[in-house]
Design an enzyme around this catalytic site. Structure first.
Site, PDB file in Angstrom:
ATOM      1  CD  GLU A   1      -2.467   1.891   0.536  1.00 11.17           C
ATOM      2  OE1 GLU A   1      -3.181   1.163  -0.163  1.00 11.17           O
ATOM      3  OE2 GLU A   1      -2.403   3.129   0.400  1.00 11.17           O
ATOM      4  CD  GLN A   2      -0.825   5.637  -3.355  1.00  9.14           C
ATOM      5  OE1 GLN A   2      -0.035   5.753  -4.270  1.00  9.14           O
ATOM      6  NE2 GLN A   2      -2.024   6.184  -3.376  1.00  9.14           N
TER       7      GLN A   2
ATOM      8  NE  ARG B   1     -14.089   5.415   1.930  1.00  9.94           N
ATOM      9  CZ  ARG B   1     -14.171   4.644   0.842  1.00  9.94           C
ATOM     10  NH1 ARG B   1     -15.368   4.312   0.373  1.00  9.94           N
ATOM     11  NH2 ARG B   1     -13.104   4.227   0.241  1.00  9.94           N
TER      12      ARG B   1
ATOM     13  CE1 TYR C   1     -24.073   5.030   4.514  1.00  8.82           C
ATOM     14  CE2 TYR C   1     -25.151   5.838   2.543  1.00  8.82           C
ATOM     15  CZ  TYR C   1     -24.010   5.415   3.190  1.00  8.82           C
ATOM     16  OH  TYR C   1     -22.812   5.369   2.508  1.00  8.82           O
TER      17      TYR C   1
ATOM     18  CG  ASP D   1     -13.175   1.770  -7.430  1.00  8.07           C
ATOM     19  OD1 ASP D   1     -14.121   0.961  -7.515  1.00  8.07           O
ATOM     20  OD2 ASP D   1     -13.221   2.808  -6.752  1.00  8.07           O
TER      21      ASP D   1
END
Ligand code: FAD
Length: 384
Positions: A34-35, A94, A200, A278
C-alpha cells in the site's frame, strides 16, 4: 499451510484488504503493498450490501461488522414504503471498516509506504518496483490500486473518465444533533427534479452519512475530499423537506465529489497480472456497489486460485475475467441507469419513487449473488 503460489496485491484499500483476507482463509500466500505511510480514510460512509456481507461473514467478520455497522434493512422513500433486500448488509464508516480489515490480517501481510511504480512480467514471475527503491517478486500480481491504477497502466491500459454532469456533496453529522436521527434505521432517499438527497446511519447510529447529488455544469474534481461550500449546498435544497434542511444546517463541513463514469476496459489481465475493484471496473455510485463488487472480485479470485500452481495462473485469470467482467458490467449498467433516474427532470417526484420501487425489485440479482458459488461452479464446468 500456505500454498507455494506467491501473490502480491498492489493497493490496500477495501478491495485489496478483503482479497487478502479471502486468500488467507484458503491458505494462499499473499503480500499487500500500500502506498500510504499510515492507514487513513476519509470521513464518509460506505455500504456493504448483502452480496458482500455474506462473503465477509464466511471469513469470520460477522461480529466485528455488527460492532461497527448500522444494519441495512431496505430503503425508505418519501412514500415511507420499505423495500427489503433479503439478506443483511451494513452501512459502515470507511475508517472503521478499513481498520477492521487491517486488524483481521496477520501482522506483516500489509506493507505500508510502498507505491508501486513499475511491473516487469517475465516468463516465470513478475518483478515489482516501488517509489522508495524497494522491489519484490511474485507469481501473480493483482492491481487493487483504484481509479488511477498504476497496474492498469503497466499492462497497457488507460481508462478515461467522463463527467456525468453531476456532483455530490458528502458529509457526516453526529446523530445527536438531529432530533429525528434515532428513528433513521434504514437509508432514506429524497427524490426531486434533477436532484436527490440520501441519508443513512453509520457507526451503529452515532453518525448520519449524507450524499446529496446535484447537477453540475463545471467539471468538479474527481476527488473524495475537495472542500465544498455549505451555503451553496443549502441553496441547492432550498424549500425541500425539513429533515433535508435540518441535516444541511447541522453540518460542520462538506466535501465535493465529481461523479465520473468510465467505459469498460477491453481486458483486465495478462498471463500473471490482473486487476480488481475500481482499477478494473470503476462505477458510478448510484447503487452503492463499488465496495461490494471489489469484495466479490477478491473472493472469486480466492476460490479460483486455491490449490492452483503457478503454471495454472493464466488459465484461472481467464476464468476470473470471464466471470467478473460479465457481472460487474451488468452492475455498472444498472448503476448508470439508476443515476439517470435519480437526475431525471420529472415534474412529479412520486413517479420517480414508483420507478425506483420497480428498479429495486428488478435489482434483486445484485444482492442475491453468491460470488464464491459462481466461481466454484465455473471450476466444476472446467472439470477442475
Ligand atoms: C468517499 C467514498 C465513498 C464511497 N461510497 C461508497 C458506497 O457507499 N458504496 C460503495 O459500494 N462504494 C462506495 N465507494 C467506492 C468504493 O469505496 C470503492 O469502489 C471500493 O472501495 C473499491 O475500491 P478499491 O479497493 O478497488 O480501490 P480504493 O478504495 O481506491 O483503494 C485503492 C488503494 O490503492 C492504493 N494505491 C493506489 N495506487 C497505488 C500504488 N501505485 N501502489 C500502492 N498502492 C496504491 C490507494 O492508496 C488505496 O489505498 C466510495 C468511495 C469513496 C472514496
Amino acid at each position: 499451510m500456505p500454498s507455494s503460489l506467491r501473490i502480491a496485491i498492489v493497493g490496500g484499500g477495501i478491495g485489496g484488504l478483503t482479497a487478502a483476507l479471502a486468500f488467507r482463509a484458503r491458505g494462499l500466500d499473499v503480500a499487500v503493498f500500500e502506498q500510504a505511510e499510515v492507514l487513513r480514510e476519509i470521513g464518509a460512509g460506505v455500504s456493504i450490501q448483502p452480496n458482500a456481507a455474506r462473503l465477509l461473514r464466511r471469513v469470520g467478520l460477522e461480529d466485528q461488522l455488527q460492532k461497527i455497522g448500522s444494519p441495512i434493512g431496505g430503503i425508505v422513500l418519501r412514500t415511507s414504503q420499505a423495500f427489503s433486500r433479503g439478506d443483511q448488509g451494513y452501512n459502515v464508516h470507511r475508517a472503521d471498516f478499513l481498520n477492521l480489515l487491517f486488524d483481521a490480517l496477520p501482522r506483516g501481510t500489509v506493507t505500508l509506504g510502498h507505491r508501486c511504480i513499475q511491473l516487469k512480467e517475465e516468463a516465470d514471475r513478475v518483478r515489482l518496483s516501488f517509489a522508495n527503491g524497494a522491489s519484490a517478486e511474485a507469481d501473480l500480481v493483482i492491481g487493487a490500486d483504484g481509479i488511477r491504477s498504476a497496474v492498469q497502466r503497466e499492462i497497457g491500459l488507460q481508462s478515461r473518465p467522463s463527467s456525468e454532469g453531476i456532483m455530490a456533496y458528502r458529509g457526516l453529522i453526529p446523530a445527536d444533533r438531529l432530533s429525528w436521527a434515532g428513528d433513521l434505521k434504514d437509508p432514506a432517499l429524497w427524490l426531486g427534479s434533477g436532484r436527490s438527497f440520501l441519508l443513512y446511519p453509520v457507526a451503529r447510529g452515532r453518525l448520519i452519512n449524507m450524499v446529496a447529488f446535484v447537477p453540475s455544469d463545471t467539471d468538479s474534481e474527481e476527488s473524495w475530499s475537495a472542500p465544498g461550500d455549505l451555503k451553496a449546498l443549502a441553496a441547492e435544497y432550498a424549500g425541500w423537506d425539513k429533515p433535508v434542511q435540518d441535516t444541511i444546517n447541522s453540518l460542520d463541513e462538506t466535501f465535493r465529489w465529481g461523479i465520473y463514469d468510465r467505459a469498460p476496459l477491453p481486458y483486465w489481465s495478462t498471463r500473471r497480472i490482473t486487476l480488481m475493484g475500481d482499477a478494473a471496473h470503476p462505477m458510478v455510485p448510484h447503487v452503492g456497489q463499488g465496495a461490494g463488487q471489489s469484495i466479490e472480485d477478491g473472493f472469486t479470485l480466492a476460490v479460483l486460485l486455491e490449490g492452483c500452481s503457478a503454471y495454472d495462473v493464466a488459465d484461472r485469470l481467464k476464468v476470473y475475467e470471464a466471470l467478473r467482467r460479465e457481472r460487474t458490467g451488468n452492475v455498472q449498467a444498472l448503476a448508470r441507469a439508476a443515476g439517470k433516474l435519480y437526475r431525471s427532470e420529472l415534474d412529479d417526484p412520486s413517479e420517480k419513487a414508483v420507478r425506483l420501487r420497480e428498479w429495486v425489485a428488478q435489482g434483486k440479482w445484485v444482492f442475491e449473488h453468491d460470488a464464491e458459488k459462481a466461481a466454484a461452479d465455473a471450476l466444476v464446468d472446467l472439470g477442475c
